[in-house]
Scaffold this motif. Sequence first.
Motif, PDB file in Angstrom:
ATOM      1  N   GLU A  99      48.554  45.546  31.717  1.00 38.39           N
ATOM      2  CA  GLU A  99      49.094  46.581  31.545  1.00 38.39           C
ATOM      3  C   GLU A  99      47.902  47.239  32.987  1.00 38.39           C
ATOM      4  OE1 GLU A  99      46.723  47.527  28.048  1.00 38.39           O
ATOM      5  OE2 GLU A  99      47.848  46.453  26.769  1.00 38.39           O
ATOM      6  N   GLU A 100      46.826  46.990  33.179  1.00 42.70           N
ATOM      7  CA  GLU A 100      46.192  47.432  34.526  1.00 42.70           C
ATOM      8  C   GLU A 100      47.058  47.290  35.988  1.00 42.70           C
ATOM      9  OE1 GLU A 100      41.619  45.738  33.266  1.00 42.70           O
ATOM     10  OE2 GLU A 100      43.603  44.317  33.737  1.00 42.70           O
ATOM     11  N   ASP A 103      49.497  51.120  35.741  1.00 39.95           N
ATOM     12  CA  ASP A 103      48.561  51.702  36.145  1.00 39.95           C
ATOM     13  C   ASP A 103      48.036  51.925  37.689  1.00 39.95           C
ATOM     14  OD1 ASP A 103      46.815  53.975  35.836  1.00 39.95           O
ATOM     15  OD2 ASP A 103      45.172  52.246  35.684  1.00 39.95           O
TER      16      ASP A 103
END
Length: 138
Positions: A99-100, A103
């Motif tokens: 998820e990071e 981003d």
Amino acid sequence: MVNVDDVTSDSETDSTEEIDTHALITTLYSDQRKTKSEEGKGTKSKQEYTLLVNDLEKKFVKKKMKNYEKAITVEAKHKRQTQQEMNELQRDMKYQVDEEKADTESKIAMKKDAIQSSDESIQPYEDEQKICKKNSKN
């Protein structure tokens, strides 16, 4: 894109465009019995005025070249800073979860766009410098 006028801090306005054409050639009417004539203060010849205008144009072109150089320097500095930030984001991605990483990848894409934008904004200044150099040689 950096505005050339914003980069420079001196507020001098000595461009040939801003010089009033009437300021170059003036005629004073006076009672010559009351005025003293000074040596070297007579009317100038056409050649002297031509030299004066040429000198003013040279100064204007030199100032313009300095302004372009300052603008290029500012953009190059911004580009280097953005590149460093992008490199840090890429290093940090190694230790991030999925998820990071998504981003971070979007942030990296934005940094790449900013770098490309800096390159595109530097190009017109470099082109103008080339034109100024070419014209000053003629």
